[in-house]
Design a protein around this motif. Structure first.
Motif, PDB file in Angstrom:
ATOM      1  N   THR A  35       0.851  -1.187   0.000  1.00 45.51           N
ATOM      2  CA  THR A  35       0.000   0.000   0.000  1.00 45.51           C
ATOM      3  C   THR A  35       0.884   1.234   0.000  1.00 45.51           C
ATOM      4  O   THR A  35       1.820   1.328   0.803  1.00 45.51           O
ATOM      5  CB  THR A  35      -0.900   0.022   1.245  1.00 45.51           C
TER       6      THR A  35
ATOM      7  N   THR B 148      -5.101   0.121   4.543  1.00 42.73           N
ATOM      8  CA  THR B 148      -4.730  -0.861   3.525  1.00 42.73           C
ATOM      9  C   THR B 148      -5.445  -0.594   2.208  1.00 42.73           C
ATOM     10  O   THR B 148      -6.671  -0.712   2.116  1.00 42.73           O
ATOM     11  CB  THR B 148      -5.038  -2.285   4.018  1.00 42.73           C
ATOM     12  N   ARG B 149      -4.683  -0.210   1.207  1.00 41.75           N
ATOM     13  CA  ARG B 149      -5.166  -0.002  -0.160  1.00 41.75           C
ATOM     14  C   ARG B 149      -4.079  -0.493  -1.112  1.00 41.75           C
ATOM     15  O   ARG B 149      -3.333   0.303  -1.676  1.00 41.75           O
ATOM     16  CB  ARG B 149      -5.451   1.474  -0.439  1.00 41.75           C
TER      17      ARG B 149
END
Length: 274
Positions: A117, A135-136
């Motif tokens: 991320t 969280t990406r």
């Protein structure tokens, strides 16, 4: 965590604040048998506390690949059986070590890659508990479900990056590590992955092994690295028969900075002063 594991990092004073935060997050994992190996790449010797390796720049810039090699070898000498490579800018997620250890047990002899991320500007998590909400994972890389492991197809070796990956000590030695032919920015990751593919070493994506890249200024395309990209790209092309970093090269060419002369990419000469 029964297997002796090490976190391997290359560092520089330009990223010192990020490295110090990474150390704090690794310590917060509370794994007393977890080793750490750092190689600092500046011309000056590294800070003395804790002890770290010194891999000064070469004639053409930072020796990132050789720094990783030196830190990995030091970790193996200290007893590490599994190496977890984290970029200087990356923080480990709470489950990163466990997920890599589990994947290494399930797929021995493989190179393992977890999702990364990219944190936004101004986002500075204070501790491990802050990471889950951030969280990406980067959309350009696979992001399996936690606990899942996905074997890469041959074409997917192009997606390897060294921000976060793990490899067993024996497999690391079989891979030959990173080539010292690359200095400065670019191409050493793809070269490492392609040599692993040629050697028949599997590459796999590990769900839940999240890392978090701390923000720093960037440019797209990376104009400050243009000469490195041309030099390292030519080295790669001589070895593999094609150029890496095609997206950057296209953008430089569209801006009129480089051109294909029929054999290689080169800078467009500056016009003479009038």
């Amino acid at each position: 965590m029964s297997v002796r594991t090490a976190v391997v990092t290359v560092a520089s004073r330009a990223r010192a604040a990020h490295v110090y935060r990474q150390r704090a997050f690794v310590s917060a994992l509370h794994r007393p048998r977890l080793l750490r190996a750092e190689a600092w790449l500046d011309p000056e010797p590294p800070p003395a506390d804790p002890p770290a390796l010194h891999v000064p720049p070469g004639d053409h810039g930072l020796r990132v690949g050789e720094g990783r090699n030196a830190a990995a070898d030091a970790a193996i000498t200290a007893g590490a059986e599994l190496l977890i490579f984290l970029d200087a800018d990356c923080l480990p997620g709470p489950e990163l070590v466990d997920r890599y250890v589990q994947a290494a047990a399930a797929l021995p002899g493989s190179i393992l890659c977890g999702p990364v991320t990219y944190l936004a500007e101004g986002v500075a998590p204070a501790g491990l508990a802050d990471l889950d909400a951030l969280t990406r994972p980067h959309a350009a890389r696979p992001n399996p479900e936690p606990g899942a492991i996905v074997i890469a197809e041959p074409a997917d070796y192009n997606l390897f990056w060294s921000l976060s990956f793990a490899v067993g000590a024996a497999t690391w030695r079989a891979s030959g590590g990173f080539s010292p032919a690359y200095q400065g920015y670019g191409a050493e990751d793809t070269d490492f992955a392609w040599r692993a593919r040629a050697a028949g070493i599997p590459l796999a994506w590990v769900g839940g092994a999240h890392a978090y890249h701390q923000w720093h200024p960037t440019s797209a395309p990376p104009w400050q690295h243009l000469d490195d990209i041309l030099r390292n790209g030519a080295t790669f092309a001589a070895r593999w028969g094609e150029w890496p970093m095609g997206g950057w090269l296209e953008q430089f060419a569209a801006a009129g900075a480089i051109e294909w002369d029929g054999a290689t990419w080169r800078r467009v000469p500056d016009p003479p002063a009038s």
